[in-house]
Design a protein around this motif. Structure first.
Motif, short mmCIF file in Angstrom:
data_model
loop_
_atom_site.label_atom_id
_atom_site.label_comp_id
_atom_site.label_asym_id
_atom_site.label_seq_id
_atom_site.Cartn_x
_atom_site.Cartn_y
_atom_site.Cartn_z
N ALA A 1 14.03 20.18 100.38
CA ALA A 1 13.15 20.20 99.22
C ALA A 1 12.10 21.29 99.42
O ALA A 1 11.44 21.35 100.46
N THR A 2 11.97 22.17 98.43
CA THR A 2 11.00 23.26 98.50
C THR A 2 10.23 23.33 97.19
O THR A 2 10.74 22.91 96.14
N PRO A 3 9.00 23.87 97.22
CA PRO A 3 8.24 23.99 95.98
C PRO A 3 8.79 25.12 95.11
O PRO A 3 9.18 26.18 95.62
N GLY A 4 8.84 24.88 93.80
CA GLY A 4 9.31 25.90 92.87
C GLY A 4 8.14 26.49 92.10
O GLY A 4 7.03 26.60 92.63
N GLN A 5 8.39 26.85 90.88
CA GLN A 5 7.36 27.42 90.02
C GLN A 5 7.06 26.49 88.86
O GLN A 5 7.91 25.75 88.39
N SER A 6 5.83 26.56 88.39
CA SER A 6 5.42 25.77 87.24
C SER A 6 6.14 26.27 85.98
O SER A 6 6.23 27.47 85.74
N MET A 7 6.64 25.33 85.17
CA MET A 7 7.35 25.70 83.96
C MET A 7 6.41 26.32 82.92
O MET A 7 6.84 27.08 82.06
N PHE A 8 5.14 25.99 83.00
CA PHE A 8 4.18 26.45 81.99
C PHE A 8 3.51 27.76 82.38
O PHE A 8 3.47 28.71 81.60
N SER A 9 3.01 27.82 83.62
CA SER A 9 2.27 29.02 84.04
C SER A 9 3.14 30.01 84.78
O SER A 9 2.79 31.19 84.88
N ARG B 1 19.62 12.79 96.76
CA ARG B 1 19.35 14.05 96.06
C ARG B 1 18.63 13.80 94.73
O ARG B 1 17.73 14.56 94.34
N GLU B 2 19.01 12.76 94.05
CA GLU B 2 18.38 12.44 92.76
C GLU B 2 16.95 11.97 92.93
O GLU B 2 16.13 12.11 92.01
N LEU B 3 16.63 11.41 94.09
CA LEU B 3 15.31 10.79 94.30
C LEU B 3 14.31 11.70 94.99
O LEU B 3 13.10 11.43 94.94
N ILE B 4 14.78 12.77 95.63
CA ILE B 4 13.87 13.58 96.43
C ILE B 4 12.76 14.20 95.59
O ILE B 4 11.57 14.11 95.92
N ALA B 5 13.11 14.86 94.50
CA ALA B 5 12.10 15.57 93.71
C ALA B 5 11.00 14.64 93.18
O ALA B 5 9.81 14.90 93.39
N PRO B 6 11.35 13.54 92.50
CA PRO B 6 10.27 12.66 92.02
C PRO B 6 9.52 11.97 93.15
O PRO B 6 8.36 11.55 92.95
N THR B 7 10.13 11.85 94.32
CA THR B 7 9.43 11.22 95.44
C THR B 7 8.51 12.21 96.13
O THR B 7 7.37 11.88 96.48
N ALA B 8 8.98 13.44 96.34
CA ALA B 8 8.17 14.43 97.04
C ALA B 8 6.96 14.86 96.24
O ALA B 8 5.88 15.12 96.80
N ASN B 9 7.10 14.93 94.93
CA ASN B 9 5.97 15.32 94.08
C ASN B 9 6.00 14.50 92.79
O ASN B 9 6.48 14.95 91.75
N PRO B 10 5.49 13.27 92.85
CA PRO B 10 5.54 12.39 91.66
C PRO B 10 4.81 12.98 90.46
O PRO B 10 5.17 12.70 89.32
N GLN B 11 3.79 13.79 90.70
CA GLN B 11 3.00 14.35 89.61
C GLN B 11 3.78 15.41 88.83
O GLN B 11 3.61 15.55 87.62
N SER B 12 4.65 16.13 89.53
CA SER B 12 5.39 17.22 88.87
C SER B 12 6.75 17.40 89.54
O SER B 12 6.98 18.38 90.26
N PRO B 13 7.67 16.47 89.33
CA PRO B 13 8.98 16.56 90.00
C PRO B 13 9.80 17.78 89.57
O PRO B 13 10.66 18.24 90.32
N SER B 14 9.52 18.31 88.39
CA SER B 14 10.30 19.46 87.92
C SER B 14 10.01 20.73 88.72
O SER B 14 10.77 21.70 88.65
#
Length: 400
Positions: free
Chosen positions: A74-82, A240-253
């Motif tokens: 799991a790695t940080p991506g980019q914000s969809m808005f900014s 795999r389905e749970l990692i993103a919402p678990t690692a960053n519940p505020q912004s899983p996308s």
């Protein structure tokens, strides 16, 4: 009056067929060698192409068995808005470790400092080496080994000590633990060099320091930039389905989840795709060899018309003449096929030895290759055999 008895031609047993079929080969050894060589080259090419491809694939599969296919990152991506880069929460590793099915978690965080051989080297000349803070359990999760020295632990992770990936060590010219590198205005002592890590090439090109040392000595903010996890094989898809919402519940996308073994799996699955052209060239060489065999057999029929006429006049049937020349063609092709299999297997063995690969020559390639030589031999000898059988005994003896 005694009843007339109908004369029937003598039957040829397998031994007789082999004897008469090999007679022409024994009398012209050089021609046989050159004709069989064409078949041998074609089969050797086909066997070698399949063998080299299979050996490379076997090595990849062996690496996959060793490294496992149950690791996700799991790695940080980019914000969809900014469109700006995001950060994983500091608590992300702990939260991921609580997912059902996750067995172990390792973490790294990027540190904005250069790694140089000495203070005299400009900061811009980094050699592509990144500096990462690492937790103690990273080595276990990656299933990596130490080439030399030791891994970071609770004690060394608090002090200016560093472990180098094998690529970064080579670029820095570090060959043994105990040497030093310059990081963030001070020298760090190299305590270990890692073995190659195919599933984590970014670690191979990095210098790793303890999490606590990175925070206290280099101003690291404590946010992880990669969370590596191992899960049970039957839970990989669910995890795999749970990692993103678990690692960053505020912004899983904004969390990217990847499977490092996917590249190796795809490479293993497609290994040999580029060998199709060479396999086709081997098939063409085999066909050319078959044409050579057919040409040899036609010349043999022309040269041995007297022998054919004599055999026919002594009672040999057209079928027996056909069998003789088809057998001769089969023997010629079979010898070339066996030689080609041996050459192809030897070429594969040499390649495997040079590249430290397992030697693999699939049985289907050997049997298929030899069967194709027999088929080529049958087709190549069929026309000359029919032509020989059609020769009139009287005209053949006169021609001789």
């Amino acid at each position: 009056m005694r009843a007339s008895r109908r004369l029937t031609p003598a039957r040829l047993g397998p031994r007789d067929v082999l004897h008469v079929g090999s007679a022409g080969l024994r009398s012209r050894p050089m021609r046989v060698f050159l004709s069989a060589l064409g078949i041998a080259i074609g089969i050797a090419t086909m066997i070698a192409v399949v063998g080299v491809s299979s050996s490379s694939q076997a090595k990849l599969l062996r690496e996959l068995d060793k490294l496992g296919t149950n690791m996700l990152v799991a790695t940080p991506g980019q914000s969809m808005f900014s469109g700006q880069d995001t950060k994983l929460p500091k608590e992300a590793p702990g939260m991921v470790s609580r997912i059902e099915g996750v067995e172990s978690v390792g973490t790294t965080g990027d540190v904005a400092q250069s790694v140089r051989r000495s203070e005299n080297i400009p900061k811009e000349e980094t050699g592509g080496i990144g500096l990462k803070a690492a937790k103690d359990d990273l080595l276990e999760v990656l299933r990596a080994g130490m080439q030399k020295g030791t891994w970071l632990n609770g004690a060394t992770g608090r002090y200016p000590s560093v472990v180098l990936g094998n690529v970064s060590a080579e670029r820095l010219g570090i060959t043994e633990p105990g040497q030093q590198v310059f990081i963030g205005g001070r020298y760090f002592t190299v305590i270990g060099i890692l073995d190659p890590i195919p599933l984590a090439p970014e670690i191979e090109r990095a210098a790793l320091i303890g999490w606590e040392a990175a925070e206290q000595l280099l101003g690291f903010d404590g946010h992880p930039t990669a969370v590596y996890e191992r899960s049970a094989d039957d839970r990989v898809a669910a995890v795999r389905e749970l990692i993103a919402p678990t690692a960053n519940p505020q912004s899983p996308s904004t969390v990217s989840v990847s499977d490092p073994s996917a590249a190796l799996q795809a490479k293993a699955a497609t290994e040999g795709a580029f060998s199709t052209l060479l396999l086709g060239l081997g098939g063409i060489a085999l066909l050319v060899g078959g044409v050579g065999v057919a040409n040899t057999m036609i010349i043999s029929v022309l040269e041995r018309r007297h022998e054919i006429g004599l055999r026919r006049s002594l009672g040999a049937t057209k079928g027996q003449v056909r069998i003789q020349f088809v057998t001769e063609s089969l023997l010629l092709s079979g010898l070339g096929g066996l030689a080609g299999i041996a050459l192809g297997a030897a070429a594969t063995a040499a390649y495997a030895r040079a590249g430290d690969l397992p030697w693999v020559v699939p049985l289907w390639a050997v049997t298929g290759g030899f069967a194709s030589t027999l088929a080529i031999g049958t087709l190549a000898g069929l026309y000359p055999a029919v032509r020989a059988a059609r020769l009139s005994p009287t005209l053949a003896l006169q021609a001789g």
